[in-house]
Write a protein that holds these residues in place. Sequence first.
Motif, PDB file in Angstrom:
ATOM      1  N   PHE A   1      -7.037   1.572   7.748  1.00 25.88           N
ATOM      2  CA  PHE A   1      -6.759   0.067   7.133  1.00 25.88           C
ATOM      3  C   PHE A   1      -6.585  -1.087   8.176  1.00 25.88           C
ATOM      4  CE2 PHE A   1      -6.204   2.222   3.235  1.00 25.88           C
ATOM      5  CZ  PHE A   1      -5.396   1.310   2.232  1.00 25.88           C
TER       6      PHE A   1
ATOM      7  N   THR B   1       0.775  -1.016  -0.017  1.00 23.05           N
ATOM      8  CA  THR B   1       0.083   0.018   0.008  1.00 23.05           C
ATOM      9  C   THR B   1       0.920   1.276   0.197  1.00 23.05           C
ATOM     10  OG1 THR B   1      -1.753  -1.034   1.273  1.00 23.05           O
ATOM     11  CG2 THR B   1      -1.800   1.355   1.313  1.00 23.05           C
TER      12      THR B   1
ATOM     13  N   ARG C   1       0.188  -1.055  -7.314  1.00 25.91           N
ATOM     14  CA  ARG C   1       0.678  -1.522  -5.913  1.00 25.91           C
ATOM     15  C   ARG C   1      -0.229  -3.057  -5.430  1.00 25.91           C
ATOM     16  NH1 ARG C   1      -0.492   3.646  -2.652  1.00 25.91           N
ATOM     17  NH2 ARG C   1      -1.591   4.214  -4.531  1.00 25.91           N
ATOM     18  N   ILE C   2      -1.333  -2.842  -5.873  1.00 23.90           N
ATOM     19  CA  ILE C   2      -2.169  -3.954  -5.522  1.00 23.90           C
ATOM     20  C   ILE C   2      -1.816  -5.240  -6.553  1.00 23.90           C
ATOM     21  CG2 ILE C   2      -4.427  -3.742  -6.770  1.00 23.90           C
ATOM     22  CD1 ILE C   2      -5.640  -4.297  -3.853  1.00 23.90           C
TER      23      ILE C   2
ATOM     24  N   PHE D   1       0.065   9.015   2.923  1.00 28.58           N
ATOM     25  CA  PHE D   1      -0.387   7.955   3.679  1.00 28.58           C
ATOM     26  C   PHE D   1      -0.074   8.413   5.112  1.00 28.58           C
ATOM     27  CE2 PHE D   1      -1.197   3.931   5.975  1.00 28.58           C
ATOM     28  CZ  PHE D   1      -2.260   3.244   5.410  1.00 28.58           C
TER      29      PHE D   1
ATOM     30  N   LYS E   1     -12.182  -3.542  -2.939  1.00 29.67           N
ATOM     31  CA  LYS E   1     -12.211  -2.322  -2.278  1.00 29.67           C
ATOM     32  C   LYS E   1     -13.481  -1.937  -1.970  1.00 29.67           C
ATOM     33  CE  LYS E   1     -11.418   2.479  -3.333  1.00 29.67           C
ATOM     34  NZ  LYS E   1     -10.649   3.536  -4.607  1.00 29.67           N
TER      35      LYS E   1
ATOM     36  N   HIS F   1      -6.096   5.459  -1.393  1.00 32.25           N
ATOM     37  CA  HIS F   1      -4.941   4.604  -1.205  1.00 32.25           C
ATOM     38  C   HIS F   1      -5.125   2.957  -1.739  1.00 32.25           C
ATOM     39  CE1 HIS F   1      -2.848   7.721   0.584  1.00 32.25           C
ATOM     40  NE2 HIS F   1      -3.553   7.835   1.748  1.00 32.25           N
ATOM     41  N   ILE F   2      -6.503   2.641  -2.219  1.00 29.50           N
ATOM     42  CA  ILE F   2      -6.531   1.534  -2.997  1.00 29.50           C
ATOM     43  C   ILE F   2      -7.206   1.729  -4.228  1.00 29.50           C
ATOM     44  CG2 ILE F   2      -7.858  -0.592  -2.969  1.00 29.50           C
ATOM     45  CD1 ILE F   2      -7.962  -0.676   0.121  1.00 29.50           C
TER      46      ILE F   2
ATOM     47  N   TYR G   1       1.064  -6.694  -4.916  1.00 29.80           N
ATOM     48  CA  TYR G   1       0.693  -7.375  -3.894  1.00 29.80           C
ATOM     49  C   TYR G   1       0.160  -8.863  -4.263  1.00 29.80           C
ATOM     50  CZ  TYR G   1      -1.793  -9.093   0.104  1.00 29.80           C
ATOM     51  OH  TYR G   1      -2.452  -9.748   1.049  1.00 29.80           O
TER      52      TYR G   1
END
Length: 254
Positions: free
Chosen positions: A104, A49, A166-167, A96, A139, A154-155, A170
């Motif tokens: 989160f 994240t 970023r996801i 963030f 999300k 941030h998602i 991940y």
Amino acid sequence: MNKTELKSFLDEKVILYNNQDFIESDPVQIPHLFTQKEDIEIAGFLSATISWGNRKMIVKNAHKMMDLMGNAPYDFVMSHREIDLERLETFVHRTFNGQDFIGFIKGLQHIYQNHIGLETIFSQNIEGNDLQNSIHQFKQHFFEIPHLSRTQKHISDPMNGSAAKRINMYLRWMCRQDNKGVDLGIWKSIPPSILSCPLDVHSGNVARKLGLLTRKQNDGKALAELDLNLRELDPIDPVKYDFALFGLGVFEGF
């Protein structure tokens, strides 16, 4: 280069970068600190994240996140009291902040309490041959509970045209298992063949120079184009080429 030469070139670069030396400077080192499945996936999710900006700062702040949770992320997510969340308020990584961090933690608790867990929520919402709908649905569920509107940014949401770098990174960490020691491969319900490349400025620029990408923006449409071309090179494990594209861009200035 023709397609055969391009594949050979990129396969060599995958071998060069997809090994344990890669971990030393990459945020993937954070989930590698843990052995329990839930610790690994939560540590990975939080580290991914905040994975934008200077890599040393990303790693430093990801370690700080773990420290603030007593280096027991799953236990902290599931068992924290409101007073425990107060110490997270000082955290900041670029945009963030501590309030986002607290949001989160609550979102993750909601996922484990009401949606069985991270792997389940991603694997249950697969449509077609990619994970874009899974990310979108994740999300939606993550923010079902009360939250600050600022935290939603941030998602990323592929349904809004985002490449969701970023996801997707991940998901690569969680789903790829090639015994090279970098990706953790603890999720068995999602085949690596439907993963998407984490598209950022480095991988995008290299992909364009190699003729794998024509679109100028690093958005969802560019990701679909890149995925299509990488799957032609390796339909079983297309995102292994993320190591080649990223390595060429960051380490070789290609």
